[in-house]
Design an enzyme around this catalytic site. Structure first.
Site, short mmCIF file in Angstrom:
data_model
loop_
_atom_site.label_atom_id
_atom_site.label_comp_id
_atom_site.label_asym_id
_atom_site.label_seq_id
_atom_site.Cartn_x
_atom_site.Cartn_y
_atom_site.Cartn_z
N ASN A 17 0.84 -1.22 0.00
CA ASN A 17 0.00 0.00 0.00
C ASN A 17 0.87 1.25 0.00
O ASN A 17 0.53 2.24 -0.65
CB ASN A 17 -0.96 -0.01 1.19
N VAL A 95 -1.34 -1.39 17.67
CA VAL A 95 -2.47 -0.62 18.18
C VAL A 95 -1.97 0.76 18.63
O VAL A 95 -0.89 0.89 19.20
CB VAL A 95 -3.11 -1.38 19.38
N LEU A 96 -2.76 1.80 18.35
CA LEU A 96 -2.45 3.14 18.85
C LEU A 96 -3.46 3.48 19.94
O LEU A 96 -4.64 3.17 19.82
CB LEU A 96 -2.55 4.17 17.71
N ASN A 110 -7.01 5.06 7.91
CA ASN A 110 -6.55 3.68 7.92
C ASN A 110 -7.20 2.94 6.75
O ASN A 110 -8.33 3.24 6.37
CB ASN A 110 -6.99 3.02 9.24
N HIS A 112 -8.54 -0.83 5.61
CA HIS A 112 -8.90 -2.14 6.17
C HIS A 112 -9.40 -3.01 5.01
O HIS A 112 -10.21 -2.55 4.19
CB HIS A 112 -9.98 -1.97 7.24
N GLU A 150 -11.20 6.43 18.44
CA GLU A 150 -10.74 5.60 19.57
C GLU A 150 -11.22 4.15 19.48
O GLU A 150 -10.73 3.29 20.19
CB GLU A 150 -11.21 6.20 20.91
N ASP A 153 -11.32 0.40 14.01
CA ASP A 153 -12.05 0.46 12.73
C ASP A 153 -13.37 1.23 12.85
O ASP A 153 -14.29 1.04 12.04
CB ASP A 153 -12.32 -0.94 12.15
C1 GAR Z 1 -3.21 -4.78 3.83
O1 GAR Z 1 -4.03 -5.75 3.26
C2 GAR Z 1 -4.03 -3.90 4.75
O2 GAR Z 1 -5.31 -3.68 4.30
C3 GAR Z 1 -4.03 -4.71 6.00
O3 GAR Z 1 -2.72 -5.22 6.09
C4 GAR Z 1 -2.20 -5.42 4.78
C5 GAR Z 1 -0.83 -4.78 4.68
O4 GAR Z 1 -0.24 -5.01 3.42
N1 GAR Z 1 -4.40 -3.92 7.13
C6 GAR Z 1 -5.20 -4.35 8.11
O5 GAR Z 1 -5.62 -5.48 8.18
C7 GAR Z 1 -5.53 -3.30 9.17
N2 GAR Z 1 -6.59 -3.76 10.03
P1 GAR Z 1 0.97 -4.10 2.88
O6 GAR Z 1 2.02 -3.99 3.99
O7 GAR Z 1 1.49 -4.87 1.70
O8 GAR Z 1 0.42 -2.76 2.50
#
Ligand code: GAR
Length: 205
Positions: A17, A95-96, A110, A112, A150, A153
């Site tokens: 990402n 976690v923050l 964020n 998700h 807080e 998601d």
């Molecule tokens: C991504 O699929 C992102 O959506 C997910 O982690 C992956 C990271 O991939 N995030 C979550 O699950 C947050 N709750 P990347 O490091 O290749 O971007």
């Protein structure tokens, strides 16, 4: 000259990402923002190599080695040093705290890998999200970019995109399709959306 929101991207792993964000920036698709810092919660995150390859400064603040408060103090120092206006969580799996998030309300987003409110909340991240979607038998999933508050998601949704689930999908195959068809498209778009709002607010301050 157009003023730009200064962006920090938080990462923990592979950083695909982040790569999508950096390519969008280089293609002129984030005209109101500039990625100036990448913060990794894990010093081995390949995302740091991606940042370096694009000439963006990266720092690793290892979550494992310190208590939550010290971790967030170290993060805040880096954010202040770089005069950051907004944070993009791009696969940031630490976690923050509510205290940290409160300082950034309206300025932290964020991504998700599901259509929130499905398959989200505490403990739902990465492949686990796709495993849960396949187990439930849903026929559509997708990705969501939301403001962070807080509640895990829980913040206001900015953008969502649906992705089809196919009969032979494994969690890995589905993860890749959701990334390609939704995440890598939505995150740069949402980043530009928030950056342009921040620039507008700055100009009217
Ligand atoms: C991504 O699929 C992102 O959506 C997910 O982690 C992956 C990271 O991939 N995030 C979550 O699950 C947050 N709750 P990347 O490091 O290749 O971007």
């Amino acid at each position: 000259m157009l003023s730009k929101a200064r962006i920090a991207v938080f990462v923990s792993g592979g950083g695909t990402n982040l790569e999508a964000l950096l390519r969008a920036q280089e293609a002129g698709k984030i005209p109101h923002g500039e990625i100036v810092l990448v913060c990794a919660s894990n010093p081995c995150a390949y995302a740091l190599t991606r940042a370096a390859n694009h000439g963006i400064p990266g720092v690793a603040i290892s979550k494992k080695e310190m208590p939550q408060a010290a971790f967030e103090t170290a993060l805040s120092e880096k954010l202040n040093e770089s005069r950051i206006d907004m944070i993009v969580l791009a696969g940031f799996l630490s976690v923050l705290s509510a205290d940290f998030v409160k300082q950034w309300l309206g300025r932290i987003i964020n991504i998700h890998p599901s259509l929130i409110p499905s398959f989200c909340g505490k403990g739902m991240y990465g492949l686990k999200v796709h495993e849960a979607a396949l187990e439930r038998g849903v026929k559509l999933t997708g990705a969501t970019v939301h403001l962070v508050n807080e509640i895990p998601d829980g913040g206001r949704i900015l953008l969502q995109k649906a992705v089809q689930i196919l009969p032979d999908d494994t969690p890995e195959v589905l993860q890749k399709r959701v990334m390609e068809q939704a995440e890598w498209i939505l995150l740069p778009q949402a980043t530009e959306l928030l950056a342009s709002q921040i620039v507008l607010e700055k100009e009217h301050a």
